[in-house]
Design a protein around this motif. Structure first.
Motif, PDB file in Angstrom:
ATOM      1  N   HIS A   1      39.291 -26.773   7.830  1.00 26.67           N
ATOM      2  CA  HIS A   1      40.599 -26.174   7.564  1.00 26.67           C
ATOM      3  C   HIS A   1      40.742 -25.693   6.122  1.00 26.67           C
ATOM      4  O   HIS A   1      41.848 -25.493   5.635  1.00 26.67           O
ATOM      5  CB  HIS A   1      41.742 -27.154   7.865  1.00 26.67           C
ATOM      6  CG  HIS A   1      41.843 -27.485   9.317  1.00 26.67           C
ATOM      7  ND1 HIS A   1      42.273 -26.610  10.281  1.00 26.67           N
ATOM      8  CD2 HIS A   1      41.522 -28.627   9.964  1.00 26.67           C
ATOM      9  CE1 HIS A   1      42.238 -27.171  11.473  1.00 26.67           C
ATOM     10  NE2 HIS A   1      41.782 -28.407  11.320  1.00 26.67           N
TER      11      HIS A   1
ATOM     12  N   TRP B   1      45.107 -29.186   4.262  1.00 27.52           N
ATOM     13  CA  TRP B   1      45.773 -30.449   4.614  1.00 27.52           C
ATOM     14  C   TRP B   1      45.985 -31.324   3.384  1.00 27.52           C
ATOM     15  O   TRP B   1      46.918 -32.130   3.337  1.00 27.52           O
ATOM     16  CB  TRP B   1      44.941 -31.198   5.654  1.00 27.52           C
ATOM     17  CG  TRP B   1      43.613 -31.681   5.121  1.00 27.52           C
ATOM     18  CD1 TRP B   1      42.451 -31.002   5.080  1.00 27.52           C
ATOM     19  CD2 TRP B   1      43.363 -32.961   4.516  1.00 27.52           C
ATOM     20  NE1 TRP B   1      41.456 -31.746   4.509  1.00 27.52           N
ATOM     21  CE2 TRP B   1      41.997 -32.975   4.154  1.00 27.52           C
ATOM     22  CE3 TRP B   1      44.132 -34.080   4.259  1.00 27.52           C
ATOM     23  CZ2 TRP B   1      41.400 -34.057   3.543  1.00 27.52           C
ATOM     24  CZ3 TRP B   1      43.554 -35.182   3.650  1.00 27.52           C
ATOM     25  CH2 TRP B   1      42.195 -35.164   3.304  1.00 27.52           C
TER      26      TRP B   1
ATOM     27  N   TYR C   1      49.492 -33.039   2.329  1.00 24.73           N
ATOM     28  CA  TYR C   1      49.580 -34.494   2.137  1.00 24.73           C
ATOM     29  C   TYR C   1      50.120 -34.834   0.751  1.00 24.73           C
ATOM     30  O   TYR C   1      50.921 -35.762   0.597  1.00 24.73           O
ATOM     31  CB  TYR C   1      48.197 -35.107   2.341  1.00 24.73           C
ATOM     32  CG  TYR C   1      48.179 -36.612   2.159  1.00 24.73           C
ATOM     33  CD1 TYR C   1      48.742 -37.444   3.114  1.00 24.73           C
ATOM     34  CD2 TYR C   1      47.613 -37.189   1.024  1.00 24.73           C
ATOM     35  CE1 TYR C   1      48.737 -38.824   2.953  1.00 24.73           C
ATOM     36  CE2 TYR C   1      47.602 -38.565   0.853  1.00 24.73           C
ATOM     37  CZ  TYR C   1      48.177 -39.378   1.825  1.00 24.73           C
ATOM     38  OH  TYR C   1      48.172 -40.745   1.649  1.00 24.73           O
TER      39      TYR C   1
END
Length: 278
Positions: free
Chosen positions: A24, A28, A32
């Motif tokens: 990805h 992410w 986060y």
């Protein structure tokens, strides 16, 4: 036999490309980090709500409120320059950002504020309360009570006023065990209190507190007893010359506000007289 060719052989190489669905691209991690930052801000807010007083919370709220006049030349804070810049004293007065006086001295520079009430430090009752404490506790060398009676007195200053607490000890109670009859110890204390009350004009508030009683009692007397004792102190003070009009409140708190670890300790039997702020 055929003729040999000098042309190089053609080699076709096929490379298998694997998609990046599993990685990805690291997006992410950013999401986060934003989540952790939001959670830290949330828990910091919860801690501030629990660790600050009402007055401090009001100051924080006023700091972020648009109703507080914050101008380009004022930081709006209460720091080293009191919320002003080095140039504030050169601005016009009373324009929400300039000097406090046209010819301000060093001790009268413009001072900023965030809405926190600092009037407690400037209230006129402060000096009167200090003198009352010194008179009752003998800090100035002279006291209205003897050394034996002075150990029954505790004073403290709150937002409501000066609280003078008269408390019992195991060997010297303030009242008879089961009613509101004052003992000689309490009569001596009330005489000194009445004399001290004549030096000020503040309103008065009385509250009675008693120790806890066994739960096996069919009728718990704590409410009636605390109210009766507070009322009896009121009548005694009025008989000693305190004007009845100064009495603003007489309450009985039963055993709901204990000060000793043992709920049945004699230390919990006490009377609190508050000299209210004007």
């Amino acid at each position: 036999m055929g003729a040999q060719s000098n042309a190089a052989p053609v080699i076709i190489k096929r490379k298998k490309v694997v998609g990046g669905e599993g990685h990805h691209g690291g997006a992410w991690k950013v999401a986060y980090a934003d989540f952790v930052t939001a959670m830290m801000a949330f828990f910091l807010l919860m801690w501030l709500l629990n660790a600050t007083t009402e007055k401090q919370r009001k100051g924080l709220a006023d700091y972020f409120s648009p109703s507080v006049p914050v101008s380009p030349v004022s930081g709006g804070g209460d720091g080293a320059f009191g919320g002003d810049t080095l140039f504030s004293e050169f601005e016009m007065v009373q324009n929400d950002r300039g000097a406090s006086e046209r010819n301000a001295t060093e001790s009268h520079q413009a001072r900023g504020t965030l809405g926190v009430d600092l009037s407690d430090q400037r209230r006129p009752e402060g000096e009167e309360f200090r003198k009352l404490e010194e008179t009752l506790l003998g800090r100035s060398g002279e006291s209205l009570v003897s050394d034996a009676l002075r150990r029954h007195i505790v004073t403290r200053v709150t937002d409501e006023g000066l609280i003078v607490e008269l408390f019992a000890t195991p060997d010297q109670p303030l009242f008879e065990p089961h009613d509101g009859t004052p003992t000689p110890v309490l009569r001596g204390l009330l005489g000194a209190l009445a004399q001290a009350a004549q030096t000020v004009t503040n309103g008065l508030a009385l509250s009675g507190h008693v120790r806890a009683h066994p739960v096996v009692l069919a009728r718990n007397p704590v409410w009636d007893l605390s109210t009766e004792r507070a009322t009896r102190v009121r009548t005694e003070l009025e008989a000693l010359g305190v004007e009845p009009a100064r009495m603003q409140r007489v309450t009985g708190h039963a055993d709901r506000s204990l000060v000793a670890p043992n709920p049945m300790a004699a230390r919990n039997n006490r009377i609190e007289l508050t000299f209210l702020r004007n």
